[in-house]
Design an enzyme around this catalytic site. Structure first.
Site, PDB file in Angstrom:
ATOM      1  N   CYS A  89       1.517  -1.098  -0.263  1.00 20.30           N
ATOM      2  CA  CYS A  89       0.412   0.050  -0.072  1.00 20.30           C
ATOM      3  C   CYS A  89       0.889   1.467  -0.297  1.00 20.30           C
ATOM      4  O   CYS A  89       0.088   2.532  -0.561  1.00 20.30           O
ATOM      5  CB  CYS A  89      -1.046   0.056   1.130  1.00 20.30           C
ATOM      6  SG  CYS A  89      -0.778  -0.084   2.965  1.00 20.30           S
ATOM      7  N   HIS A 130      -2.231   1.069   7.253  1.00 20.51           N
ATOM      8  CA  HIS A 130      -2.270   1.374   5.951  1.00 20.51           C
ATOM      9  C   HIS A 130      -2.581   2.966   5.223  1.00 20.51           C
ATOM     10  O   HIS A 130      -2.484   4.298   6.090  1.00 20.51           O
ATOM     11  CB  HIS A 130      -3.520   0.977   5.913  1.00 20.51           C
ATOM     12  CG  HIS A 130      -4.223   0.484   5.216  1.00 20.51           C
ATOM     13  ND1 HIS A 130      -3.495   0.017   3.478  1.00 20.51           N
ATOM     14  CD2 HIS A 130      -5.436   1.385   3.476  1.00 20.51           C
ATOM     15  CE1 HIS A 130      -3.988   0.292   2.286  1.00 20.51           C
ATOM     16  NE2 HIS A 130      -5.384   0.733   2.963  1.00 20.51           N
TER      17      HIS A 130
END
Length: 823
Positions: free
Chosen positions: A205, A758
């Site tokens: 990510c 994230h």
């Protein structure tokens, strides 16, 4: 016998190919096709079995903010478990469970890549071998097998209803966007503006968030098309004035990383695919930096730096090879005369790399002696600016650490300045902001003792103590030198044709050897404590921007690099006399280049100027307005470019004042004249505004022996004026303009903690800025401003793309900010 024969066979490897990986030796033991086929009968796909038994699937699915973890299939028994980026890590725990035979091979059900836990690396396969046949069988079973309606429980029905509702909402939003696009068609874009999702290759990510913002940089795509043109001819002016004709060189095709980047950007512009898999580009990045292998959590800013540096290094290699071919010699063995000619032409490169033309800017550090008021300048380039983010707790502690020995008058004059100074210096030094007062006092005492020892040693050996105050910049942006650090702490410079003109911030210094993935020891000299420490880069986890306090090596003016003695001092006695703050010099500007023919060229240029001291530290616009709001990006820029006082142990060695004390310039014989240390004023400002400005907020910090993330919200505007932080003589700015405007078009956000987080991206789909393209491609500086291009903001989390309003973007917890110049 059959097993012995197959065991002895080796796979032929082509030397010219760089894509082949070493063959895994655990395929035979980690693969059981019979057990796998039995386990895949009537199985629910892409669901962690252990999470389902713990009744955690429903709770996680109801949270919209948390992303679904990737699921890995064990190729030995068919167990499905969540990956390393999840909290439970059931796939890894399944492998760690003691068994008679290892369950080390797993298959990703997202991107169908195979991973070996024993090798801790990806396993390459093809359709002809046994592993490839097993993967094809699993993919067919996953596509054929569908759950029956009778087997669905109420929870799954509710989940499907929620998915259908989301899909219907997304369809309505898409229809609205299409209607708006029909009503307001784009004026300058011949092709449709698209935003696509990116497949998560396994904890990538951090990579996807950066790539989404780079894909919305039209200038990068235009320049890459120009770079890819075959048969490109570049003219380089001769370094010798006697030669009048420029050297014409024919460039080779770009390197593999540049080609992969160009292919990725073209693929992002195609309208057929909804999701793009950037596997080729990511594999090329991993070849430049091995640390990104292994599908671990990494840092976005670190990835961006390696990517840009890798493409720039390939571009410099193209030019170097073209120069060698122009001289008719492409062999590795060159005579000294030809070597010097090649290096002279490399220094004279008229056109910078496409990376510098887009992201490159320039910082100027100004130092003025308080007594003779002579100004010296240091110029260096940068690709991004790493800005300090001060936490509330660290700010309060640093205010209480003021020097109590100051007089009342000094406290009244400098109280406000000292508060900012202490907080900022503490954030930059190697003393963590969260340490106890006892450790901080102990570190200060140690620094004072070392300063006294250095002064004594200087009197004996005639060495100079504080050249770093003149020749280096104490801010988190330092020039990147292509240096190779040996285990003994000596600095060896590689004789290479690649010109490293980028900037790495001091907390994290990357050189060309890092790009090749070789672990090494780096010897660092911190500003406040003047002590040395060795950091083993191999044993340090750089995930989530854990910064290593290092500094780049310093060169003296004769081209010799400064080496450290046994007592930790820097030997700079040779060649310092060439750097003088001489106010009696007649020329207005004298360039003192720190270049040597036998080394790669640097980016710092030192010069002593006869400039008006009153206007030397002036900016294009008033900057004091941003000294109040501590939670804004403007205040972070204010702290980064703030005025500093060089006093006490950080005093400036002024040659002008030294000569005046000795009644004029005389031959410098050891022990005859005494060096004069004076108070000085120092400030760093932007002297070249980049076309694309990248700002990095340093949210990850070290507090004592712990790591922490500063979750403080930093306000950032949609239109940023950089004029309060630019010099009066800022390049790429028209003479009468007092504004340097930038428009926000990309944000990288980090949610979560240091251990588990994230990265997502906010990208603005818009039309291309024609004035910006003319500036980058042709160097045209328009006199008037172009209005900000309108567009639509999107929030992208790997494959999920959703349109969002501007208010949601401005309320995000930014980690990287991308601004483009408004011209």
């Amino acid at each position: 016998m059959g097993k012995k024969r197959t065991k002895g066979k080796t796979v032929p490897i082509d030397d010219s190919s760089e894509t082949l990986e070493p063959v895994c030796r655990h395929i035979r033991k980690g693969l059981e096709q019979g057990n796998l086929k039995k386990a895949l009968v009537n199985v629910e796909w892409n669901i962690c079995q252990d999470c389902k038994t713990d009744n955690k699937v429903k709770d996680k699915a109801e949270e919209e903010t948390e992303e679904k973890p990737s699921v890995w299939l064990c190729l030995k028994c068919g167990h499905q478990g969540c990956g390393r980026n999840s909290q439970e890590q059931h796939a890894l725990k399944h492998y760690l469970t003691p068994r008679s035979e290892p369950h080390c091979l797993v298959l990703s059900l997202d991107n169908w890549s195979v991973w070996c836990y024993v090798c801790d690396n990806e396993v390459q396969y093809c359709s002809s071998n046994q592993l490839g046949q097993v993967v094809d069988y699993v993919r067919k079973q996953a596509s054929i097998t569908t759950p029956k309606p009778a087997e669905k429980d109420n929870g799954n029905i509710e989940l499907e209803n929620k998915k259908l509702e989301k899909e219907s909402k997304n369809e309505q939003e898409r229809e609205k966007k299409e209607n708006m696009a029909k009503e307001n068609p784009p004026m300058n874009s011949p092709c449709q503006i698209t935003v696509k999702g990116l497949s998560n290759l396994g904890n990538t990510c951090f990579f996807n968030a950066v790539m989404q913002n780079l894909s919305q940089t039209p200038v990068l795509r235009e320049l890459l098309k120009e770079v890819k043109m075959s048969g490109t001819i570049v003219k380089i002016e001769p370094p010798d004035l006697a030669l009048t004709e420029p050297l014409e060189i024919n460039l080779e095709p770009p390197g593999p990383l540049t080609l992969a980047m160009s292919q990725f950007l073209n693929e992002m512009q195609e309208t057929k695919k909804g999701v793009v898999t950037p596997k080729e580009l990511f594999s090329q990045v991993c070849k430049k930096a091995v640390r990104f292998k292994g599908y671990q959590q990494q840092d976005s800013q670190e990835l961006l730096r390696y990517l840009l540096d890798g493409m720039r290094a390939e571009e410099h290699q193209r030019v170097s090879k073209g120069i060698l071919k122009a001289f008719g010699n492409s062999t590795e063995k060159l005579d000294e005369e030809l070597k010097n000619k090649v290096k002279d032409y490399e220094k004279k490169k008229s056109m910078p790399s496409f990376v510098d033309r887009i992201f490159g800017g320039e910082l100027t550090s100004m130092i003025m002696c308080d007594q003779c008021r002579t100004v010296s300048l240091v110029h260096e380039s940068f690709l991004d600016l790493s800005l300090p983010v001060l936490d509330d707790q660290s700010g309060k502690k640093s205010v209480n650490d003021k020097n109590l020995k100051k007089t009342v008058e000094d406290e009244d004059q400098d109280s406000e300045e000292e508060k900012d100074n202490d907080s900022y210096i503490k954030e930059r030094s190697d003393i963590p902001s969260g340490t106890s007062k006892h450790l901080q006092k102990k570190a200060k005492k140690q620094a004072k003792k070392q300063a006294k020892n250095q002064r004594r040693q200087q009197k004996i050996q005639g060495k100079v103590l504080h050249l770093n105050d003149i020749c280096t910049i104490d801010h988190p942006e330092d020039s990147e030198y292509e240096a190779e650090m040996s285990l003994q702490g000596e600095v060896n410079i590689k004789s290479n044709h690649i010109s490293q003109e980028g900037v790495m911030h001091k907390e994290y210094c990357v050189n060309q050897k890092d790009l090749n993935g070789q672990a090494k020891m780096i010897e660092s000299v911190t500003d406040n404590q003047k002590s040395t420490e060795e950091v083993d880069m191999k044993n340090i986890n750089m995930d989530n921007d854990l910064e290593v306090l290092t500094s780049s090596p310093t060169r003296n003016l004769n081209g010799a690099y400064l080496t450290e003695g046994s007592n930790g001092e820097v030997d700079i006695s040779n060649g310092f006399k060439n750097l003088n703050l001489n106010a009696a010099l007649h020329p207005d500007e004298i360039n003192i280049e720190i270049l040597n023919d036998s080394h790669t060229p640097g980016t710092k240029v030192y010069e002593v100027v006869n400039e008006d001291p009153e206007t030397a530290f002036c900016t294009l616009a008033n900057r004091e307005v941003f000294n109040t709001d501590e939670c804004s990006i403007q205040h972070c820029l204010y702290q980064f470019t703030r005025n500093e006082k060089l006093r006490d142990a950080n005093k400036l060695l002024c040659e002008v004042c030294t000569r005046r004390q000795c009644n004029g310039p005389k031959a410098n014989i050891k022990g005859e004249r005494k060096h004069v240390y004076t108070n000085a004023k120092k400030q760093m400002l932007i002297s070249l505004a980049p076309p694309v400005l990248t700002l990095h907020l340093k949210r990850f910090q070290q507090a004592g022996f712990n790591l922490r993330k500063v979750n403080k919200h930093i306000k950032f505007p949609e239109i940023l004026d950089l004029a309060p932080f630019c010099t009066l003589k800022c390049k790429n700015v028209a003479e009468e303009n007092t504004r340097v405007l930038y428009s926000l078009y990309g944000v990288v956000e980090h949610s979560g903690t240091m251990r588990s987080g994230h990265y997502t991206a906010y990208a603005k789909a818009r039309t291309a800025n024609s004035h910006l393209s003319n500036l980058v491609l042709h160097g045209d500086i328009p006199q008037d401003f172009e209005m900000e291009s309108k567009g639509q903001w999107f929030h992208i989390s790997d494959t999920h793309v959703q349109a969002v309003p501007t208010t949601k973007v401005l309320n995000s917890q930014a980690y990287l900010l991308f601004y483009e110049r408004i011209l």
